[in-house]
Design a protein around this motif. Structure first.
Motif, mmCIF file in Angstrom:
data_model
loop_
_atom_site.group_PDB
_atom_site.id
_atom_site.type_symbol
_atom_site.label_atom_id
_atom_site.label_comp_id
_atom_site.label_asym_id
_atom_site.label_seq_id
_atom_site.Cartn_x
_atom_site.Cartn_y
_atom_site.Cartn_z
ATOM 1 N N GLU A 1 -8.166 3.747 -0.201
ATOM 2 C CA GLU A 1 -8.404 3.947 1.237
ATOM 3 C C GLU A 1 -8.625 5.417 1.580
ATOM 4 O O GLU A 1 -7.891 6.281 1.114
ATOM 5 C CB GLU A 1 -7.182 3.401 1.984
ATOM 6 C CG GLU A 1 -7.251 3.520 3.494
ATOM 7 C CD GLU A 1 -6.122 2.727 4.154
ATOM 8 O OE1 GLU A 1 -5.789 1.634 3.668
ATOM 9 O OE2 GLU A 1 -5.557 3.224 5.152
ATOM 10 N N GLU A 2 -9.583 5.667 2.407
ATOM 11 C CA GLU A 2 -9.900 6.998 2.940
ATOM 12 C C GLU A 2 -9.786 8.129 1.911
ATOM 13 O O GLU A 2 -9.046 9.087 2.120
ATOM 14 C CB GLU A 2 -9.021 7.294 4.162
ATOM 15 C CG GLU A 2 -9.345 6.399 5.325
ATOM 16 C CD GLU A 2 -8.971 7.002 6.679
ATOM 17 O OE1 GLU A 2 -9.767 6.849 7.614
ATOM 18 O OE2 GLU A 2 -7.913 7.629 6.804
ATOM 19 N N ASP B 1 -3.713 4.705 -0.451
ATOM 20 C CA ASP B 1 -4.297 5.434 0.678
ATOM 21 C C ASP B 1 -4.290 6.924 0.329
ATOM 22 O O ASP B 1 -3.228 7.536 0.246
ATOM 23 C CB ASP B 1 -3.471 5.169 1.939
ATOM 24 C CG ASP B 1 -4.098 5.765 3.191
ATOM 25 O OD1 ASP B 1 -4.955 6.664 3.053
ATOM 26 O OD2 ASP B 1 -3.722 5.344 4.299
ATOM 27 N N GLU C 1 -10.011 3.261 9.981
ATOM 28 C CA GLU C 1 -8.914 3.298 10.944
ATOM 29 C C GLU C 1 -9.150 4.335 12.038
ATOM 30 O O GLU C 1 -8.559 4.254 13.106
ATOM 31 C CB GLU C 1 -7.571 3.562 10.257
ATOM 32 C CG GLU C 1 -7.438 4.949 9.667
ATOM 33 C CD GLU C 1 -6.083 5.159 8.989
ATOM 34 O OE1 GLU C 1 -5.264 5.869 9.559
ATOM 35 O OE2 GLU C 1 -5.858 4.601 7.900
ATOM 36 N N HIS D 1 -6.110 -2.500 10.525
ATOM 37 C CA HIS D 1 -5.159 -1.388 10.445
ATOM 38 C C HIS D 1 -4.168 -1.613 11.574
ATOM 39 O O HIS D 1 -4.556 -1.864 12.709
ATOM 40 C CB HIS D 1 -5.885 -0.052 10.636
ATOM 41 C CG HIS D 1 -4.963 1.127 10.640
ATOM 42 N ND1 HIS D 1 -4.381 1.624 11.786
ATOM 43 C CD2 HIS D 1 -4.506 1.891 9.625
ATOM 44 C CE1 HIS D 1 -3.618 2.660 11.471
ATOM 45 N NE2 HIS D 1 -3.673 2.845 10.167
ATOM 46 N N TRP E 1 -0.438 8.963 1.034
ATOM 47 C CA TRP E 1 -0.028 10.267 1.552
ATOM 48 C C TRP E 1 1.098 10.873 0.709
ATOM 49 O O TRP E 1 1.127 10.712 -0.491
ATOM 50 C CB TRP E 1 0.363 10.155 3.044
ATOM 51 C CG TRP E 1 -0.743 9.630 3.904
ATOM 52 C CD1 TRP E 1 -1.138 8.318 4.021
ATOM 53 C CD2 TRP E 1 -1.621 10.376 4.757
ATOM 54 N NE1 TRP E 1 -2.190 8.226 4.920
ATOM 55 C CE2 TRP E 1 -2.502 9.469 5.387
ATOM 56 C CE3 TRP E 1 -1.733 11.735 5.071
ATOM 57 C CZ2 TRP E 1 -3.477 9.878 6.289
ATOM 58 C CZ3 TRP E 1 -2.709 12.131 5.989
ATOM 59 C CH2 TRP E 1 -3.562 11.200 6.582
ATOM 60 N N LYS F 1 0.842 -1.200 0.000
ATOM 61 C CA LYS F 1 0.000 0.000 0.000
ATOM 62 C C LYS F 1 0.878 1.252 0.000
ATOM 63 O O LYS F 1 1.789 1.363 0.824
ATOM 64 C CB LYS F 1 -0.907 0.010 1.232
ATOM 65 C CG LYS F 1 -1.870 1.190 1.260
ATOM 66 C CD LYS F 1 -2.872 1.044 2.391
ATOM 67 C CE LYS F 1 -2.316 1.491 3.723
ATOM 68 N NZ LYS F 1 -3.223 1.212 4.833
HETATM 69 MG MG MG Z 1 -4.710 4.770 6.197
#
Ligand code: MG
Length: 370
Positions: free
Chosen positions: A223-224, A197, A249, A298, A167, A164
């Motif tokens: 993710e998110e 993510d 998470e 997570h 950011w 993964k």
């Molecule tokens: Mg995350």
């Protein structure tokens, strides 16, 4: 059996950088009993605040500190004790720091029960479905697509079959985002699962457009993409996204996860040292099984979190995936002296009674905050 003492222990490395890294500052919990069994747990949150949730004295009804609630109780019925902790902290708890602190106590209580019955926790949860769990590692995107490609190469060398990225520079510009994900995919090949993510970077229309843009690169999950509080947005996104959507998470209690599942979330990601502990994780994975969703832990702090996650997810029918943190912090790498290794992209589930954890006393001494 009776709980005789609760020891919340704050561990912190000398320099805590302001990056998304849960391995630098943690609260571990030791729960002692009158029969000589000690359970271990962990809280991944604001350690000073959560320590206060333990140390606070008794007050008016449902405003007590956790230690005062637990001392004298029987640790062999963790589900009932969870309800007691939740109810007796109700006026300042229900969500936030009190639930994070309850997570550490709950993990330690399950550890005590496993040791008392001579069974690993995964056996208390109905028996392990597998002796090891497939690992996925997560890392920040590199500064450039070439840097991202270099990181992907390291994961290939480690034998991982799922990776993964998140950011960093990701989220601001569609062309840059696509270049990073393409760089990772080119190195990983088609047989390695690739997750992304987004670090809650987008609003709903942007998230739908980005999911459509990245879908041809065969993303295992996104993710998110939205703010953790944009529940209405998640409901819409899960209906329209061409790639599975993951989140959770930042959520706590089975009540929050029930809401996310009802809104259509595909991949549900509780953190055992944050969401309310193993008791909550089990309730969440049971709900996921009933609704055809998938729970994936997570896990980005210490080996205690990793091992608790392994026991939980090894007992879930489709639970063959765990987040495996590769950060260099001594609290991740050395606090648990028998940290399960990564072998051919998988992590063995400990077989000793309880969690099956040994803590390194020197590491506790070196990093303890008093
Ligand atoms: Mg995350």
């Amino acid at each position: 059996m009776q709980i005789t003492a609760v020891e919340p222990i704050h561990l912190r490395v000398p320099i805590v950088d302001e990056i998304p890294d849960g391995t630098l500052d943690v609260l571990i919990v030791r729960i002692h009993t009158d029969e000589g069994i000690t359970g271990i747990g962990e809280v991944t949150s604001q350690s000073y605040v959560c320590k206060a949730c333990f140390d606070a004295p008794r007050s008016a009804a449902r405003r007590h500190g956790l230690t005062s609630i637990l001392v004298g109780e029987d640790p062999l019925d963790p589900e009932t004790l969870w309800e007691t902790m939740y109810y007796e902290t109700n006026r300042y708890g229900r969500r936030g720091a009190a639930i994070h602190a309850i997570s550490g106590a709950d993990i330690a209580i399950w550890d005590i029960k496993g040791q008392a019955e001579g069974k690993p926790i995964c056996e208390l949860f109905g028996g392990p479905q597998r002796s090891s769990v497939r690992a996925y590692a997560s890392v920040l995107f590199g500064d450039t697509p070439d840097d991202t490609a270099e990181l992907a190469e390291e994961f290939v060398q480690l034998g991982l079959t799922a990776v993964k990225f998140g950011w960093g520079p990701f989220g601001q510009d569609p062309d840059i985002d696509l270049a990073h994900v393409q760089a990772a995919r080119d190195v990983l090949g088609e047989q390695c699962d690739l997750m992304v993510d987004a670090g809650h970077a987008w609003d709903l229309p942007t998230a739908i457009r980005r999911a459509e843009l990245l879908a041809p690169l065969n993303i295992f999950w996104l993710e998110e993409p939205l703010s953790q509080d944009d529940r209405i947005g998640y409901a819409e996104l899960c209906k329209h996204s061409p790639v599975p959507i993951a989140a959770g998470e930042g959520d706590v209690t089975h009540f929050d996860f029930e809401d996310l599942i009802e809104r259509g979330l595909h991949i549900v990601q509780p953190d055992v040292a944050f969401c309310g502990g193993l008791t909550v994780c089990r309730r969440v994975s049971d709900m996921c099984t009933r609704h055809g969703r998938r729970a994936v832990p997570h896990c980005f702090s210490t080996g205690i979190n990793l091992i608790a996650s392994l026991h939980w997810i090894a007992s879930v029918p489709d639970g063959d995936l765990v987040e495996y943190c590769l950060r260099p912090s001594p609290l991740m790498r050395k606090l648990v002296s028998n940290l399960p290794p990564l072998i051919d992209g998988r992590v063995p589930v400990p077989t000793a009674p309880g969690l099956g954890i040994e803590l390194d006393a020197d590491i506790i001494r070196e990093f303890r905050v008093d």
